[in-house]
Design a protein around this motif. Structure first.
Motif, short mmCIF file in Angstrom:
data_model
loop_
_atom_site.label_atom_id
_atom_site.label_comp_id
_atom_site.label_asym_id
_atom_site.label_seq_id
_atom_site.Cartn_x
_atom_site.Cartn_y
_atom_site.Cartn_z
N VAL A 267 12.79 -1.43 16.34
CA VAL A 267 12.38 -1.52 14.85
C VAL A 267 12.35 -2.87 14.19
O VAL A 267 11.61 -3.36 13.76
CB VAL A 267 13.16 -0.40 14.14
N LEU A 268 13.57 -3.57 14.65
CA LEU A 268 13.71 -4.93 14.25
C LEU A 268 12.35 -5.81 14.92
O LEU A 268 12.06 -6.53 14.07
CB LEU A 268 14.92 -5.46 14.78
N LEU A 269 12.13 -5.56 16.19
CA LEU A 269 10.92 -6.34 16.95
C LEU A 269 9.57 -5.96 16.06
O LEU A 269 8.73 -6.84 15.63
CB LEU A 269 10.72 -6.04 18.23
N GLY A 270 9.53 -4.83 15.69
CA GLY A 270 8.36 -4.23 14.88
C GLY A 270 8.15 -4.93 13.47
O GLY A 270 7.21 -5.35 13.11
N PHE A 271 9.49 -5.08 12.95
CA PHE A 271 9.45 -5.67 11.55
C PHE A 271 9.21 -7.17 11.81
O PHE A 271 8.37 -7.75 11.14
CB PHE A 271 10.81 -5.50 11.27
N ILE A 272 9.62 -7.90 12.79
CA ILE A 272 9.40 -9.24 13.08
C ILE A 272 7.89 -9.48 13.40
O ILE A 272 7.18 -10.65 12.85
CB ILE A 272 10.16 -9.83 13.91
N GLY A 273 7.42 -8.41 14.12
CA GLY A 273 5.90 -8.49 14.42
C GLY A 273 5.07 -8.69 13.25
O GLY A 273 4.01 -9.13 12.92
N CYS A 274 5.30 -7.38 12.35
CA CYS A 274 4.60 -7.35 11.07
C CYS A 274 4.60 -8.32 10.08
O CYS A 274 3.60 -8.58 9.37
CB CYS A 274 5.22 -6.18 10.53
N VAL B 177 -2.70 8.75 -2.44
CA VAL B 177 -2.77 9.91 -1.83
C VAL B 177 -2.49 10.04 -0.26
O VAL B 177 -1.72 10.76 0.18
CB VAL B 177 -4.31 10.59 -2.08
N LEU B 178 -2.98 8.65 0.24
CA LEU B 178 -2.63 8.71 1.75
C LEU B 178 -1.09 8.41 2.05
O LEU B 178 -0.30 8.91 2.97
CB LEU B 178 -3.37 7.48 2.10
N MET B 179 -0.60 7.50 1.11
CA MET B 179 0.90 7.32 1.03
C MET B 179 1.68 8.60 0.87
O MET B 179 2.83 8.89 1.25
CB MET B 179 1.35 6.22 0.07
N PHE B 180 1.40 9.58 0.13
CA PHE B 180 1.98 10.52 -0.09
C PHE B 180 1.98 11.57 1.01
O PHE B 180 3.00 12.23 1.29
CB PHE B 180 1.29 11.29 -1.57
N SER B 181 0.79 11.63 1.59
CA SER B 181 0.65 12.55 2.62
C SER B 181 1.68 12.00 3.83
O SER B 181 2.16 12.68 4.70
CB SER B 181 -0.83 12.23 3.33
N VAL B 182 1.96 10.57 3.91
CA VAL B 182 3.05 10.11 4.72
C VAL B 182 4.35 10.44 4.52
O VAL B 182 5.05 10.89 5.12
CB VAL B 182 2.66 8.66 4.80
N GLY B 183 4.63 10.26 2.99
CA GLY B 183 5.95 10.59 2.71
C GLY B 183 6.25 12.17 2.62
O GLY B 183 7.37 12.35 2.91
N SER B 184 5.27 12.78 2.54
CA SER B 184 5.47 14.53 2.68
C SER B 184 6.06 14.86 4.10
O SER B 184 6.61 16.15 4.08
CB SER B 184 4.27 15.13 2.29
N THR B 185 5.78 14.42 5.05
CA THR B 185 6.18 14.46 6.37
C THR B 185 7.79 13.92 6.81
O THR B 185 8.18 14.26 7.77
CB THR B 185 5.22 14.25 7.55
N LEU B 186 8.53 13.24 5.81
CA LEU B 186 9.56 12.60 6.10
C LEU B 186 10.65 13.18 5.61
O LEU B 186 10.59 13.74 4.61
CB LEU B 186 9.23 11.16 5.69
N SER B 187 11.76 13.06 6.25
CA SER B 187 13.08 13.05 5.50
C SER B 187 14.12 12.39 5.89
O SER B 187 13.84 11.44 6.78
CB SER B 187 13.47 14.65 5.96
N VAL C 70 6.36 6.37 13.89
CA VAL C 70 6.50 6.93 12.41
C VAL C 70 7.46 6.14 11.73
O VAL C 70 7.46 5.69 10.43
CB VAL C 70 6.72 8.49 12.52
N ALA C 71 8.66 5.74 12.47
CA ALA C 71 9.79 5.15 11.80
C ALA C 71 9.37 3.65 11.41
O ALA C 71 9.64 3.11 10.18
CB ALA C 71 11.13 5.14 12.34
N MET C 72 8.57 2.97 12.30
CA MET C 72 8.53 1.69 11.91
C MET C 72 7.33 1.53 10.92
O MET C 72 7.52 0.67 10.12
CB MET C 72 7.56 1.09 13.47
N THR C 73 6.40 2.43 10.89
CA THR C 73 5.18 2.27 9.85
C THR C 73 6.08 2.63 8.29
O THR C 73 5.62 1.99 7.48
CB THR C 73 4.24 3.56 10.12
N THR C 74 6.99 3.62 8.37
CA THR C 74 7.50 3.89 7.15
C THR C 74 8.33 2.91 6.55
O THR C 74 8.39 2.33 5.50
CB THR C 74 8.43 5.09 7.37
#
Length: 406
Positions: A162-169, A138-148, A221-225
């Motif tokens: 975004v690349l730096l965030g991906f490397i950090g994660c 449900v948490l993931m659905f609430s995130v996806g419902s705000t995205l396009s 939001v973009a990095m989290t997604t």
């Protein structure tokens, strides 16, 4: 009041006007049996508008008759359909304000839920592990419902953050979890739990923390997604790399579970957002609050089941777990700073790096690891991450005020 049928017919009726892009037409019905007139008034360009003027007769104590008129109107300017009805507009605005304020209290809700789960675990005995998995979906659905799809356009224009965030994660945090676990000399259960926590995607509440810290919310939001979608492939790969010689792992089963819990709900939310925009426009203000409620459910469900172990292992796991998040946040801030990125981006990367999704790692630990201790680092992270992130975000917010004043 006198019977309405006793009034002359010509006083009972309604009028309405319809104005279109080029021509204004007026239709008037003067009585129930009255005639209809359709007149062309002008050829000017005016906004499209629909008016209803309803009149009702009223009789006072003195016998004086008058009419009470009530006007309803809806209009739109250009291609933006704006509801001009005062009552509905005010109600929707109040609805948005209440849900937004309730969402901003996320750290308080999570801390309260954590304390209840630790000191009143009997309140949550009926929560099953399967229901925790559903709450995470449900948490993931609430995130996806705000995205396009258009939300990913800025990523293509500026891919470096975004690349730096991906490397950090998926590089910095997994290696940091390995280093801390080996430095502390954890046995294989805690070691596996720390690695799993370090390899999962970023937490969805990082967007709220970024907002509080005056970071770049759109970038957050973009990095989290992206990190969440990439977890379907990265999490099994990293787990096999770091844990394959410690605990047997089925990469296929781990990928399947991640896709079911994470990827499918997000794609479903994005589909509804694209196909039913009017419905999602009404629901969108409440979706972050739905995510907060789902997070609280995961918190109480996870902590209440390991309450005794958490209290007994406070001296063993609390400091390493906090160190993992804290060092990740510091590195996530200063590495982009050294590369010349601006303050807002640095703060966003810091929060995205230190923020993990302990609820996801807890669910995966239950599904794929029989050893009970594997879920313990995730449970401790659920307890300490929300207050730590809230405190860190508030500090950054006050520093932002000082920087702006200077």
């Amino acid at each position: 009041m006198r019977d309405l049928t006793a009034f002359p017919r010509h006083v009972l009726g309604f009028t309405f006007q319809v104005s279109i892009q080029r021509k204004l037409w007026t239709t008037t019905q003067s009585s129930f049996k009255g005639t209809h007139r359709l007149n062309r008034i002008s050829n000017t360009i005016i906004p499209r508008r629909l008016n209803f003027l309803v009149g009702s007769p009223v009789e006072t104590n003195c016998g004086v008759h008058y009419f009470s008129f009530l006007e309803f109107f809806m209009s739109s300017e250009g291609s933006q359909k704006k509801d001009k009805r005062p009552f509905f507009a005010a109600s929707f605005q109040l609805y948005k304000q209440l849900t937004n304020r309730a969402t901003l209290l996320y750290p308080i809700w999570t801390l309260t839920a954590s304390l209840l789960a630790l000191f009143r675990p009997s309140l949550f005995n009926r929560i099953s592990s399967q229901s925790i998995s559903w709450a995470l979906s449900v948490l993931m659905f609430s995130v996806g419902s705000t995205l396009s799809l258009k939300d990913f356009v800025p990523v293509l224009k500026s891919p470096l953050p975004v690349l730096l965030g991906f490397i950090g994660c998926y590089i910095l945090m997994p290696f940091l979890s390995v280093f801390i676990s080996r430095f502390c000399g954890f046995h294989y259960e805690y070691y596996a739990g720390m690695i799993l926590l370090g390899c999962v995607s970023g937490g969805q509440a990082s967007n709220l923390s970024t907002y509080i810290a005056k970071g770049d919310v759109a970038l957050s939001v973009a990095m989290t997604t992206i990190s969440t979608l990439a977890s379907v492939f990265m999490l099994p790969t990293l787990s096999k790399l770091f844990l394959g010689t410690v605990i047997p792992i089925s990469v296929v089963e781990l990928s399947k579970s991640t896709a079911e819990v994470v990827l499918a709900p997000i794609l479903l939310g994005m589909f509804l957002h694209s196909c039913f925009p009017k419905l999602m426009y009404v629901l969108e203000p409440a979706l972050p609050l739905v995510g907060v409620v789902a997070t609280m459910y995961c918190v109480v469900g996870a902590l209440s089941k390991v309450q005794n172990l958490i209290l007994n292992s406070a001296g063993v796991l609390f400091l390493p777990v906090m160190l993992l998040h804290f060092v990740g946040g510091i590195a996530g801030y200063y590495i982009p700073k050294c590369l010349g990125l601006n303050e807002k981006v640095c703060r966003t990367l810091s929060i995205e790096t230190c923020f993990k999704s302990p609820a996801l790692s807890y669910v995966l630990a239950i599904k794929h690891f029989s050893a009970f201790g594997v879920r313990m680092p995730s449970a401790v992270s659920i307890l300490v991450l929300a207050p730590l992130a809230a405190f860190y975000s508030v500090i950054l917010r006050f520093l932002s005020v000082k920087i702006e004043d200077n």
